[in-house]
Design a protein around this motif. Structure first.
Motif: not given
Length: 549
Positions: A15-29
């Motif tokens: 019931g406890e948030y440990i991650l909120k609204d996580i946004n990211f991109t992993i590109e080549e290299k």
């Protein structure tokens, strides 16, 4: 091209948030370092990437679930803490060859065709010649002729030389199995390499080799590490998880520290301005709420209600409070080691090691894996007996020992009992208070030590050691399992300590900050360098330059 996209990802436990609204991109290299305190959610991010953890709904709308988009053709390689071998009865070399199953199949087919060439005639001979040429070209295109070279290069870099090739996997130590897993993973050359604390079982030579390998790695990797120099040398982006959010920074670890400080200063100014503005509006509203300007006060209240307020940008995660104190002072001569040697099964791991330590010195012991660094510490605390040589302690020396395997913790005792069993006359509230300063609060103290994470066990062991008030500390890999914040606390505590320290570590930042003397152990003996790790590197380079003349 994007390999991975995290879009509005949330995660909660109990019931406890440990991650909120996580946004990211992993590109080549991309060469990404993922950092954050223990328990921040780094492992959860990795499990989500591997489809081993589900995504939860958003905090404000449980039906709104984010997503993770991955390239369909992407091959992910993960260095797991649980070794995934194709067969534990394989030798190291056989396990490395298992990576190239497709190439080996082509090779065996090529050998069959070449055997048939000796007896074939006319049209059949021409077909086989063409088939042989086709298979040979395919084998070359897949890098088949470089397989032996690649295997030797990677195994040698990880200190698994040819004498290891025929050792069976199930007979290896945990550290050796980790190095084999890493070698196998590197040989597979995935599009996205995920490494979780890859330097934990590597010596300094292997760490530097892995750094060079990752610098040249032509594909992407996501690296979880608390090794600050390693992060500095291999990463071009840093992702930090802090206060349930993920923040992205360009550059290596040093650049991240500078950027974070500058951004924090800017946000603090904005926050202070906003707070000042809010305070003035609140004062105006309180002053004129019922007076002639009540209408204006009501209008300002509506404006105030609509303001989207900034969160306080200063996030101060709890840090353990660690201090080493001494009850007695030793004489000037603390320890004299003369000609120590030790063998196991006719294999010599320590050979004629000699050195002397004086009060107040902080000695960092370095050397490659298997050279006997931990064995030396065990001899110094009488957990092992040397084959030859002598150990002499000075007057009033009281030794405290930190074992990297944390064998001093009883798995069936609770955290509270672990401390109380040693200090039974101490009131329970005092024991709980001490444990609280090492980040064990509430129900944490009722956990058995077997239930603790590696970082929690390390903090508990340091807590126990700090209460003994020893004047000579022997520490075997004390930074293993500690996050960067905890490492900094430990570094400061050791620098402020007025006793003598002898420690083994592969963390170059830690060695350089804490050590005043470096003891290098080699096959032929030992050498003492009266300076920090940078001084040791300078002297080693001077020796190499002189030898090259």
């Amino acid at each position: 091209m994007s390999l991975v996209q995290f879009n509005r990802v949330y995660k909660q436990f109990a019931g406890e948030y440990i991650l909120k609204d996580i946004n990211f991109t992993i590109e080549e290299k991309d060469k990404i370092g993922l950092v954050g305190v223990n328990g921040a959610g780094k492992s959860t991010i990795i499990r989500m990437l591997l489809d081993r953890e589900r995504i939860d709904g958003a905090e404000d709308n449980l039906n709104e679930v984010g997503n993770i988009v991955k390239s369909a053709s992407m091959k992910i390689g993960y260095l797991s803490q649980n070794h995934e071998f194709s067969d534990e009865k394989n030798t190291i070399y056989e396990e490395m060859m298992s990576v190239f199953a497709e190439e080996r199949e082509i090779w065996h087919e090529l050998q069959k065709v070449n055997l048939l060439l000796g007896t074939a005639e006319n049209d059949e001979l021409e077909k086989l010649i063409n088939k042989s040429a086709e298979l040979s070209s395919l084998y070359e295109a897949k890098g088949g002729y470089d397989i032996e070279y690649k295997i030797k290069q990677i195994l040698t870099g990880l200190e698994l030389t040819e004498e290891y090739y025929n050792l069976v996997l199930k007979d290896l130590s945990g550290g050796e199995q980790t190095r084999v897993s890493l070698a196998k993973l590197l040989l597979s050359e995935p599009d996205l390499l995920i490494l979780d604390e890859p330097t934990n079982h590597l010596d300094l030579v292997s760490i530097e080799w892995l750094e060079d390998y990752l610098k040249r790695y032509a594909k992407a990797f996501l690296l979880v590490s608390h090794d600050r120099i390693f992060l500095d040398n291999v990463c071009n982006k840093i992702f930090e998880i802090e206060n349930k959010k993920l923040h992205k920074y360009d550059g290596n670890f040093s650049a991240f520290i500078i950027q974070k400080e500058m951004i924090l200063k800017g946000e603090m100014k904005r926050y202070e301005k906003e707070q000042e503005k809010i305070k003035k509006m609140e004062e105006y509203i309180d002053r004129f709420r019922a007076g002639i300007k009540a209408r204006q006060a009501k209008g300002r209240q509506k404006i105030l209600d609509r303001i989207e307020r900034m969160d306080d940008p200063v996030f101060n995660p709890q840090r353990m409070k660690l201090k080493f104190e001494t009850d007695t002072i030793t004489g000037d001569n603390v320890l004299k080691v003369n000609g120590i040697s030790k063998s196991f099964d006719n294999k010599k791991v320590l050979n004629n090691v000699s050195f002397q330590l004086f009060r107040g010195e902080r000695v960092g012991i370095i050397g490659k894996n298997g050279i006997g660094k931990s064995t030396l510490l065990k001899i110094l605390v009488n957990k092992l007996k040397q084959d030859s040589g002598t150990v002499e302690y000075g007057s009033r020396v009281k030794v405290g020992y930190y074992d990297q395997n944390l064998t001093g913790l009883s798995s069936n005792q609770t955290v509270l009992e672990e401390l109380w069993s040693r200090h039974s006359t101490m009131p329970e509230k005092d024991v709980r208070s001490i444990l609280g300063s090492f980040l064990f609060s509430g129900n944490d103290v009722e956990k058995t030590t077997a239930q603790l994470s590696g970082g929690e066990k390390a903090r508990l062991a340091l807590c126990k050691l700090s209460l003994e008030h020893d004047n000579f500390l022997l520490l075997d890999e004390p930074t293993n399992h500690l996050d960067i914040d905890s490492k900094e606390v430990l570094e400061d505590a050791l620098i402020d300590y007025d006793g003598t320290i002898c420690f083994v570590s592969h963390d170059r930042f830690f060695i350089n900050k804490v050590a005043t003397v470096i003891l290098e152990i080699e096959e032929t003996g030992s050498t003492l360098y009266l300076g920090d790790y940078d001084y040791y590197l300078e002297k080693k380079q001077e020796k190499e330059e002189i030898a090259a003349l």
